[in-house]
Design a protein around this motif. Structure first.
Motif, PDB file in Angstrom:
ATOM      1  N   TYR A  20     -29.780 -27.779  -1.212  1.00 18.64           N
ATOM      2  CA  TYR A  20     -29.013 -28.028  -2.432  1.00 18.64           C
ATOM      3  C   TYR A  20     -28.207 -26.795  -2.812  1.00 18.64           C
ATOM      4  N   GLY A  23     -25.356 -26.231  -0.591  1.00 17.72           N
ATOM      5  CA  GLY A  23     -24.311 -27.204  -0.866  1.00 17.72           C
ATOM      6  C   GLY A  23     -24.008 -28.145   0.283  1.00 17.72           C
ATOM      7  N   ARG A  30     -27.151 -34.885  -3.667  1.00 14.04           N
ATOM      8  CA  ARG A  30     -27.013 -33.811  -4.668  1.00 14.04           C
ATOM      9  C   ARG A  30     -27.339 -34.340  -6.068  1.00 14.04           C
ATOM     10  N   GLU A  34     -30.155 -32.983  -8.589  1.00 13.12           N
ATOM     11  CA  GLU A  34     -29.850 -32.457  -9.918  1.00 13.12           C
ATOM     12  C   GLU A  34     -30.743 -33.099 -10.980  1.00 13.12           C
ATOM     13  N   GLN A  51     -31.282 -19.568  -5.170  1.00 20.66           N
ATOM     14  CA  GLN A  51     -30.033 -19.102  -5.769  1.00 20.66           C
ATOM     15  C   GLN A  51     -29.994 -17.577  -5.822  1.00 20.66           C
ATOM     16  N   ASP A  58     -22.424 -13.489  -2.637  1.00 18.68           N
ATOM     17  CA  ASP A  58     -21.318 -13.650  -3.592  1.00 18.68           C
ATOM     18  C   ASP A  58     -20.187 -12.632  -3.406  1.00 18.68           C
ATOM     19  N   TYR A  61     -16.769 -13.640  -1.841  1.00 18.81           N
ATOM     20  CA  TYR A  61     -15.655 -14.323  -2.509  1.00 18.81           C
ATOM     21  C   TYR A  61     -14.625 -13.311  -2.989  1.00 18.81           C
TER      22      TYR A  61
ATOM     23  N   THR B  72     -23.070 -19.394  -9.741  1.00 13.74           N
ATOM     24  CA  THR B  72     -23.803 -20.641  -9.502  1.00 13.74           C
ATOM     25  C   THR B  72     -23.131 -21.815 -10.217  1.00 13.74           C
ATOM     26  N   ARG B  75     -19.928 -22.521  -8.180  1.00 15.83           N
ATOM     27  CA  ARG B  75     -20.168 -23.138  -6.874  1.00 15.83           C
ATOM     28  C   ARG B  75     -20.643 -24.583  -7.043  1.00 15.83           C
ATOM     29  N   ASN B  76     -21.598 -24.796  -7.952  1.00 17.72           N
ATOM     30  CA  ASN B  76     -22.122 -26.150  -8.124  1.00 17.72           C
ATOM     31  C   ASN B  76     -21.016 -27.127  -8.496  1.00 17.72           C
ATOM     32  N   ILE B  79     -18.606 -27.592  -5.440  1.00 17.64           N
ATOM     33  CA  ILE B  79     -19.220 -28.379  -4.362  1.00 17.64           C
ATOM     34  C   ILE B  79     -19.375 -29.843  -4.782  1.00 17.64           C
TER      35      ILE B  79
END
Lengths: 236, 177
Positions: A20, A23, A30, A34, A51, A58, A61, B72, B75-76, B79
């Protein structure tokens, strides 16, 4: 789709949580996950752990500045259009004017410039102004301070009037500790007379906050109610 | 950054504007990388900051740093959007353009590097194809379908293979305390 029989239940959940966070799952899976995050704290903790692990990626990016118009659209969606002036009080009209103008640029949207009589300010006199943005969306305040006579004015933009509480204004010094400046006296056009020792401390860059307190002010000398608004003082 | 988010949670619009100034280039970078379309990325960025405003109160309860909390959310959302699409359009040229426009910002670049790098060591212990797949999936938001195509293997195979890698990764991360 995978052969899941080889995974123990804990491993299965952990793999799902990782998938999850990465992604890689299709949309419907998904959505199911959630839902589960909202109801299954142990599973939510697994997701949070992954996470934290993967956030190490990160820095990959690149930073790309978005067009300025994006923030304007965000503000409009969250806070709506500038409130139209509904009163003859000239300051309110000029405030709406400046707020409308402020939509054009981020820097300008942080501060508004006016003279207490409502005229557009022409520099020279060192009046300091802070817009105290409302945190609840129900009201906003503007503070102006004139070092020449030590007068501070707090003017509600849209007051929620039928409230038996007091609005207390705090100076937030560099050390972050709030010091009470006084109560907002709505009957006296928001005038607060600043004491001499306090005058020394009011200069560009200090912040103000307004909190909702029991009638007559905070019983403890520190803010006890919710902070309704805060802002930083800038020279015009 | 965490202080700014706390002020945003109180409804402080000035803090929100400042948070946006400091963090939107990173989150826009996330949107562009995953969505691969400028218009979609701008739309997504709006939605993301609306969520940031609405969810700022929950930041204190969330694990991790302010930066990872923000990424987060970005991204969530990105996606979710791309999975809801039928099929992403791959366009190598677009992606080169996006990279060229990125703005190097030494000050904020530092801030995004303060996450622990322990995972690098564990990633290094995975077979290189597996660690590459994990990282690419995270950074670019690739789906299992795309990974299967990339590695030219069936969907069920790629999932089993990636899961094995993820569990090895977990084992390694846990053994490091």
């Amino acid at each position: 789709m995978a052969d899941e029989s080889e995974l123990r239940p804990g491993e299965m959940d952990d793999a799902l949580a990782a998938e999850y966070v990465l992604g890689v799952l299709p949309h419907d899976e998904r959505a199911l996950i959630e839902k589960r995050i909202g109801s299954d704290a142990a599973f939510a903790a697994r997701v949070a752990t992954w996470q934290a692990h993967f956030s190490a990626f990160d820095p990959d990016y690149a930073e790309v500045s978005p067009p300025a118009a994006v923030f304007d659209r965000i503000e409009r969606r969250l806070f709506g259009a500038p409130a139209p002036a509904r009163t003859a009080f000239s300051l309110w009209g000029s405030l709406a004017f400046w707020r409308g103008l402020a939509a054009a640029s981020l820097a300008a949207s942080l501060f508004i410039f006016f003279r207490p009589d409502g005229a557009i300010f022409q520099s020279q006199a060192p009046v300091l102004v802070a817009e105290l943005a409302a945190t609840t969306g129900h009201m906003g305040l503007v503070a102006s301070y004139d070092p020449a006579d030590g007068e501070m004015r707090i003017v509600p933009i849209a007051a929620a009037s039928d409230n038996p509480k007091s609005l207390e204004v705090w100076l937030i010094a560099e050390d972050g500790r709030p010091q009470s400046i006084g109560l907002v006296d709505t009957a006296d056009k928001g005038l607060i007379r600043i004491s001499d020792p306090m005058r020394q401390r009011i200069h560009q860059g200090v912040s103000f906050a307004v909190s909702l307190e029991p009638q007559g002010g905070s019983p403890t000398g520190q803010p006890t109610g919710p902070v309704l608004a805060s802002g930083t003082l800038r020279s015009l | 950054m965490a202080g700014l988010i706390s002020r945003v949670a109180l409804g402080d619009r000035l803090a929100f504007a400042r948070l946006y100034t400091h963090t939107s280039p990173k989150l826009f970078g996330v949107c562009l990388r995953i969505l691969r379309d400028r218009t979609d990325a701008e739309e997504a960025l709006q939605e993301i900051y609306i969520r940031v405003w609405q969810r700022a109160k929950s930041f204190g309860r969330a694990a991790g740093t302010a930066n990872s909390w923000l990424v987060t959310i970005a991204r969530n959302h990105a996606i979710d959007l791309i999975r809801a699409r039928k099929r992403p359009t791959e366009d190598i040229d677009d992606r080169t353009d996006i990279a060229d426009e990125s703005v190097p910002n030494p000050e904020t670049a530092m801030a995004w590097k303060d996450e622990g790098r322990r995972i690098d060591e564990c990633m290094g212990r995975l077979p290189s194809a597996q660690s590459r797949a994990v990282k690419q999936a995270y950074v670019e938001g690739l789906s299992y379908v795309e990974l299967a195509e990339l590695f030219s293997v069936p969907l069920s195979t790629i999932r089993m293979w990636l899961r094995r890698g993820l569990l090895k990764l977990r084992e390694c991360m846990e053994s490091h305390g």
